[in-house]
Design a protein around this motif. Structure first.
Motif, PDB file in Angstrom:
ATOM      1  N   HIS A 106       0.862  -1.192   0.000  1.00  0.00           N
ATOM      2  CA  HIS A 106       0.000   0.000   0.000  1.00  0.00           C
ATOM      3  C   HIS A 106       0.895   1.239   0.000  1.00  0.00           C
ATOM      4  N   HIS A 107       0.565   2.236  -0.826  1.00  0.00           N
ATOM      5  CA  HIS A 107       1.435   3.400  -0.993  1.00  0.00           C
ATOM      6  C   HIS A 107       1.439   4.361   0.196  1.00  0.00           C
ATOM      7  N   ASP A 108       0.442   4.271   1.084  1.00  0.00           N
ATOM      8  CA  ASP A 108       0.313   5.261   2.161  1.00  0.00           C
ATOM      9  C   ASP A 108       1.165   4.924   3.386  1.00  0.00           C
ATOM     10  N   TRP A 109       2.487   5.008   3.233  1.00  0.00           N
ATOM     11  CA  TRP A 109       3.423   4.922   4.347  1.00  0.00           C
ATOM     12  C   TRP A 109       4.360   6.113   4.236  1.00  0.00           C
ATOM     13  N   SER A 110       5.011   6.443   5.325  1.00  0.00           N
ATOM     14  CA  SER A 110       5.830   7.653   5.308  1.00  0.00           C
ATOM     15  C   SER A 110       7.020   7.522   6.253  1.00  0.00           C
ATOM     16  N   ILE A 111       7.942   8.453   6.104  1.00  0.00           N
ATOM     17  CA  ILE A 111       9.060   8.628   7.026  1.00  0.00           C
ATOM     18  C   ILE A 111       8.803   9.954   7.730  1.00  0.00           C
ATOM     19  N   ALA A 112       8.707   9.928   9.055  1.00  0.00           N
ATOM     20  CA  ALA A 112       8.311  11.121   9.809  1.00  0.00           C
ATOM     21  C   ALA A 112       9.408  11.526  10.787  1.00  0.00           C
ATOM     22  N   VAL A 113       9.811  12.789  10.716  1.00  0.00           N
ATOM     23  CA  VAL A 113      10.878  13.310  11.566  1.00  0.00           C
ATOM     24  C   VAL A 113      10.453  14.657  12.133  1.00  0.00           C
ATOM     25  N   ALA A 114      10.569  14.804  13.454  1.00  0.00           N
ATOM     26  CA  ALA A 114      10.310  16.088  14.107  1.00  0.00           C
ATOM     27  C   ALA A 114      11.486  16.431  15.006  1.00  0.00           C
ATOM     28  N   LEU A 115      11.758  17.716  15.133  1.00  0.00           N
ATOM     29  CA  LEU A 115      12.715  18.198  16.123  1.00  0.00           C
ATOM     30  C   LEU A 115      11.945  19.023  17.142  1.00  0.00           C
ATOM     31  N   GLY A 124       9.023  19.930  11.419  1.00  0.00           N
ATOM     32  CA  GLY A 124       8.278  18.708  11.104  1.00  0.00           C
ATOM     33  C   GLY A 124       8.459  18.357   9.642  1.00  0.00           C
ATOM     34  N   PHE A 125       8.748  17.079   9.377  1.00  0.00           N
ATOM     35  CA  PHE A 125       8.975  16.640   7.996  1.00  0.00           C
ATOM     36  C   PHE A 125       8.326  15.270   7.824  1.00  0.00           C
ATOM     37  N   VAL A 126       7.413  15.153   6.879  1.00  0.00           N
ATOM     38  CA  VAL A 126       6.745  13.888   6.563  1.00  0.00           C
ATOM     39  C   VAL A 126       6.972  13.609   5.089  1.00  0.00           C
TER      40      VAL A 126
END
Length: 269
Positions: A106-115, A124-126
């Protein structure tokens, strides 16, 4: 270490490159519409993890620690270090948010990074590698999708809202909204970070989040949503709080600020 507006802005080109590299690590394991090529096993709680999660996590810990050496670390795939509590700067990372989606094609996955800075998301970066889409925000400087400014949909009323999330929560919202709310139910989005990001971009009006979400599921997209004119809050209207000893949350809802009162009234009803 204090990060000024100038130093935060200076971080962003490097962070974008780090996120692109992280995506290049994960993507070779992804098989659209099919099972991942990565090795898969279950963690102690029964949730799946793949070698792609671990590889991305290892890469991000090295590179992000180089970017901000003074920052503590909290990640889904790293043993928790209590030294993060009370620290001013903390990286909060989900190397693959939506692992079940990733492993099933499924295409709806992500890499999520917050400081975090002072307990609040500062950056915030998704990044959704399979979709080729990236959302980012710096506190006080707006939200962007692939470099273009974005904002929540400024719907004046809850009627005809596009809603997504766990069915029991959606049923409760629908019941509380009164006769014939005419909601459009959108298929549940496996990545919580992407669920919030879609409220931020205006393609979803209300995103529900079931209990037991973790900081790493939420923090990055929370800032993107705030900067786009929305928020993540509890049934009582309280904002999510990050970097506690137990980084676990109760029921939450992501929404535009203009729908806040209507959604909380309906959800609580």
């Amino acid at each position: 270490m204090t990060l000024t507006d100038a130093s935060v802005a200076h971080l962003m080109p490097e962070l974008r490159e780090v996120m692109r590299e992280a995506a290049s690590i994960a993507l070779p394991y992804f098989r659209p519409g099919g099972q991942t090529s990565a090795r898969v096993w279950n963690k102690s709680g029964g949730s799946p993890v793949t070698e792609a999660d671990v590889a991305v996590d290892t890469f991000l810990k090295i590179r992000l620690s180089e970017l901000v050496p003074k920052a503590a670390w909290l990640s889904e795939e790293t043993a928790d270090d209590p030294a993060r509590i009370g620290r001013d700067l903390v990286w909060i990372v989900d190397p693959i948010d939506g692992t079940r989606a990733f492993l099933s094609g499924h295409h709806d996955w992500s890499i999520a990074v917050a400081l975090l800075a002072g307990g609040e998301p500062l950056i915030g970066f998704v990044h959704a590698p399979a979709l080729g889409v990236a959302y980012e925000a710096i506190r006080g400087q707006g939200a962007f999708k692939d470099g273009t400014a974005m904002a929540v949909d400024a719907k004046p009323a809850l009627r005809s809202a596009r809603i997504t999330g766990p069915k029991p929560m959606l049923d409760r919202l629908t019941k509380g909204a009164g006769p014939d709310p005419d909601f459009t139910r959108i298929e549940r989005i496996p990545s919580l970070a992407l669920r919030l990001a879609r409220v931020a971009e205006g393609s979803v009006d209300v995103g529900m989040v079931s209990p037991n979400a973790r900081d790493w599921d939420l923090a990055a997209a929370d800032l993107v949503l705030r900067e786009a004119g929305g928020e993540v809050c509890s049934l009582g209207g309280e904002p999510a709080v990050y970097n506690r000893a137990e980084p676990v949350h109760g029921e939450l809802v992501a929404l535009p600020r203009g729908l806040r009162e209507a959604v909380l009234t309906a959800w609580g009803g």
